[in-house]
Enzyme design. Structure first.
Site, PDB file in Angstrom:
ATOM      1  N   SER A 146       0.858  -1.185   0.000  1.00  0.00           N
ATOM      2  CA  SER A 146       0.000   0.000   0.000  1.00  0.00           C
ATOM      3  C   SER A 146       0.892   1.233   0.000  1.00  0.00           C
ATOM      4  O   SER A 146       2.094   1.138   0.291  1.00  0.00           O
ATOM      5  CB  SER A 146      -0.867  -0.021   1.261  1.00  0.00           C
ATOM      6  OG  SER A 146      -1.367   1.258   1.555  1.00  0.00           O
ATOM      7  N   TYR A 159      -2.918  -0.566  10.244  1.00  0.00           N
ATOM      8  CA  TYR A 159      -2.778  -0.837   8.802  1.00  0.00           C
ATOM      9  C   TYR A 159      -1.392  -0.365   8.329  1.00  0.00           C
ATOM     10  O   TYR A 159      -0.697  -1.077   7.591  1.00  0.00           O
ATOM     11  CB  TYR A 159      -3.890  -0.093   8.056  1.00  0.00           C
ATOM     12  CG  TYR A 159      -3.976  -0.362   6.574  1.00  0.00           C
ATOM     13  CD1 TYR A 159      -4.639  -1.479   6.084  1.00  0.00           C
ATOM     14  CD2 TYR A 159      -3.425   0.537   5.646  1.00  0.00           C
ATOM     15  CE1 TYR A 159      -4.739  -1.702   4.714  1.00  0.00           C
ATOM     16  CE2 TYR A 159      -3.528   0.313   4.289  1.00  0.00           C
ATOM     17  CZ  TYR A 159      -4.195  -0.806   3.818  1.00  0.00           C
ATOM     18  OH  TYR A 159      -4.295  -1.024   2.464  1.00  0.00           O
TER      19      TYR A 159
HETATM   20  P1  NDP Z   1     -11.925  -5.764  -0.319  1.00  0.00           P
HETATM   21  O1  NDP Z   1     -12.465  -5.569   1.038  1.00  0.00           O
HETATM   22  O2  NDP Z   1     -12.704  -5.273  -1.511  1.00  0.00           O
HETATM   23  O3  NDP Z   1     -11.593  -7.338  -0.542  1.00  0.00           O
HETATM   24  C1  NDP Z   1     -10.868  -8.035   0.440  1.00  0.00           C
HETATM   25  C2  NDP Z   1     -10.772  -9.499   0.042  1.00  0.00           C
HETATM   26  O4  NDP Z   1     -10.031 -10.206   1.051  1.00  0.00           O
HETATM   27  C3  NDP Z   1     -12.116 -10.184  -0.069  1.00  0.00           C
HETATM   28  O5  NDP Z   1     -12.060 -11.169  -1.088  1.00  0.00           O
HETATM   29  C4  NDP Z   1     -12.273 -10.842   1.299  1.00  0.00           C
HETATM   30  O6  NDP Z   1     -13.191 -11.913   1.233  1.00  0.00           O
HETATM   31  C5  NDP Z   1     -10.825 -11.286   1.565  1.00  0.00           C
HETATM   32  N1  NDP Z   1     -10.490 -11.469   2.979  1.00  0.00           N
HETATM   33  C6  NDP Z   1     -10.518 -10.541   3.974  1.00  0.00           C
HETATM   34  N2  NDP Z   1     -10.154 -11.090   5.148  1.00  0.00           N
HETATM   35  C7  NDP Z   1      -9.868 -12.400   4.892  1.00  0.00           C
HETATM   36  C8  NDP Z   1      -9.437 -13.499   5.699  1.00  0.00           C
HETATM   37  N3  NDP Z   1      -9.216 -13.355   7.015  1.00  0.00           N
HETATM   38  N4  NDP Z   1      -9.250 -14.699   5.111  1.00  0.00           N
HETATM   39  C9  NDP Z   1      -9.467 -14.848   3.787  1.00  0.00           C
HETATM   40  N5  NDP Z   1      -9.883 -13.854   2.967  1.00  0.00           N
HETATM   41  C10 NDP Z   1     -10.071 -12.641   3.516  1.00  0.00           C
HETATM   42  O7  NDP Z   1     -10.457  -5.096  -0.312  1.00  0.00           O
HETATM   43  P2  NDP Z   1      -9.590  -4.407  -1.487  1.00  0.00           P
HETATM   44  O8  NDP Z   1      -9.789  -5.116  -2.763  1.00  0.00           O
HETATM   45  O9  NDP Z   1      -9.780  -2.948  -1.461  1.00  0.00           O
HETATM   46  O10 NDP Z   1      -8.114  -4.653  -0.935  1.00  0.00           O
HETATM   47  C11 NDP Z   1      -7.356  -5.782  -1.319  1.00  0.00           C
HETATM   48  C12 NDP Z   1      -5.912  -5.572  -0.894  1.00  0.00           C
HETATM   49  O11 NDP Z   1      -5.393  -4.371  -1.490  1.00  0.00           O
HETATM   50  C13 NDP Z   1      -5.724  -5.412   0.628  1.00  0.00           C
HETATM   51  O12 NDP Z   1      -4.531  -6.024   1.025  1.00  0.00           O
HETATM   52  C14 NDP Z   1      -5.612  -3.902   0.796  1.00  0.00           C
HETATM   53  O13 NDP Z   1      -4.917  -3.535   1.933  1.00  0.00           O
HETATM   54  C15 NDP Z   1      -4.852  -3.544  -0.462  1.00  0.00           C
HETATM   55  N6  NDP Z   1      -4.965  -2.145  -0.842  1.00  0.00           N
HETATM   56  C16 NDP Z   1      -6.188  -1.580  -1.110  1.00  0.00           C
HETATM   57  C17 NDP Z   1      -6.259  -0.245  -1.495  1.00  0.00           C
HETATM   58  C18 NDP Z   1      -7.542   0.402  -1.820  1.00  0.00           C
HETATM   59  O14 NDP Z   1      -7.511   1.637  -2.085  1.00  0.00           O
HETATM   60  N7  NDP Z   1      -8.662  -0.293  -1.863  1.00  0.00           N
HETATM   61  C19 NDP Z   1      -5.049   0.586  -1.605  1.00  0.00           C
HETATM   62  C20 NDP Z   1      -3.825  -0.122  -1.296  1.00  0.00           C
HETATM   63  C21 NDP Z   1      -3.808  -1.426  -0.937  1.00  0.00           C
HETATM   64  P3  NDP Z   1     -14.061 -12.401   2.548  1.00  0.00           P
HETATM   65  O15 NDP Z   1     -14.400 -11.165   3.325  1.00  0.00           O
HETATM   66  O16 NDP Z   1     -15.220 -13.149   2.006  1.00  0.00           O
HETATM   67  O17 NDP Z   1     -13.128 -13.297   3.270  1.00  0.00           O
END
Ligand code: NDP
Length: 255
Positions: A146, A159
């Protein structure tokens, strides 16, 4: 001659690919020819996403895995089930959560949840998959970092600590596994429009701050991230390891 970016014949596990950035990364890997294991905790969402991708890329191109990346026994079982069907050549540690609250108020429970999901999970899934990659002498791991890997903002302390830790975990994995043919890199997205950030997109003050702070003058889209992941997963990056590539419209390049 095939492209060095071609991933035909490779199998990729993208954690948290049921939606958001992970789903967009899955789509980019599929477009490059890889088989993708769609993953998350909510089985119905994982299966619906996989069915949609199978409709687009073919049933053989997609499979599913459902496990919690923070639970060691679930990770070991989940990875073993995927490996039983075929080798994991590419691992993208993408699953993550956010928690916004001033640090003076954050409970230890919320701190631990964020660190476990955003940092410890990459260690758990990473080393479980790496054991098999090392035995085969090849593999590529991409940790989704990030802007907070480099820069802090108020109210997201856990975070920021986790994503900063992920940069050094990327280096630590490189130090131990590069000699065994496993490359480990990070991709650090800027501010991307997803479910995780929708409240910020809808907040006029925050939205104006993001646009003012991003030289390219827009939010990133999930689709902006996949190209860097494909590159770092492919033969095109064969001598690149231990690095974090910022895909942020220039945000971390300017003050
Ligand atoms: P979302 O919340 O849209 O998606 C998160 C995903 O992770 C879902 O598929 C969720 O599925 C899964 N997930 C969460 N917790 C768990 C767990 N304990 N075990 C298994 N699966 C899990 O997030 P984003 O797409 O926005 O973010 C994805 C990545 O990108 C993250 O690492 C985030 O920090 C990073 N990021 C995002 C940014 C942004 O602006 N959005 C910027 C920079 C980095 P489910 O809940 O069903 O398990």
């Amino acid at each position: 001659m095939t492209s060095p970016f071609d991933l035909t014949g490779r199998r990729a596990l993208v954690t948290g690919s049921s939606r958001g950035i992970g789903l967009a990364i899955a789509r980019s890997l599929l477009e490059a020819g890889a088989h993708v294991v769609v993953h998350g905790r909510a089985r119905a969402v994982v299966e619906a996403t996989a069915a949609a991708l199978a409709g687009e890329f073919g049933a053989d191109a997609v499979s599913t895995a459902v496990f919690d990346v923070t639970e060691e026994s679930s990770v070991v079982e989940g990875v073993a089930a995927i490996e039983a069907a075929g080798a994991i050549d590419i691992l993208v540690n993408n699953a993550g959560v956010q928690h916004r609250e001033p640090m003076l108020e954050v409970s230890l429970e919320d701190w631990d949840r964020v660190i476990r999901t955003d940092l410890t999970s990459a260690f758990l899934v990473g080393r479980t998959v790496a054991r098999a990659m090392i035995a085969r002498g090849a593999g590529a791991i991409v940790n989704i970092c990030s802007v907070q890997t480099d820069l802090a903002r108020p109210t997201i302390g856990a975070y920021t600590a986790a994503k900063g830790g992920l940069r050094n975990l990327t280096k630590a994995m490189t130090a131990e596994w590069a000699g065994s043919g496993v490359r480990v890199n990070g991709v650090a997205p800027g501010y991307i429009r997803t479910e995780l950030t929708q409240a910020l997109v809808d907040d006029p003050t925050f939205n104006a701050w993001v646009l003012g702070r991003t030289p390219m003058d827009r939010w990133g889209e999930p689709e902006d991230i996949g190209g860097a992941v494909v590159w770092l997963s492919s033969h095109a990056s064969r001598f690149v390891t231990g690095q974090v590539v910022f895909v942020d419209g220039g945000m971390t390049a300017v003050v």
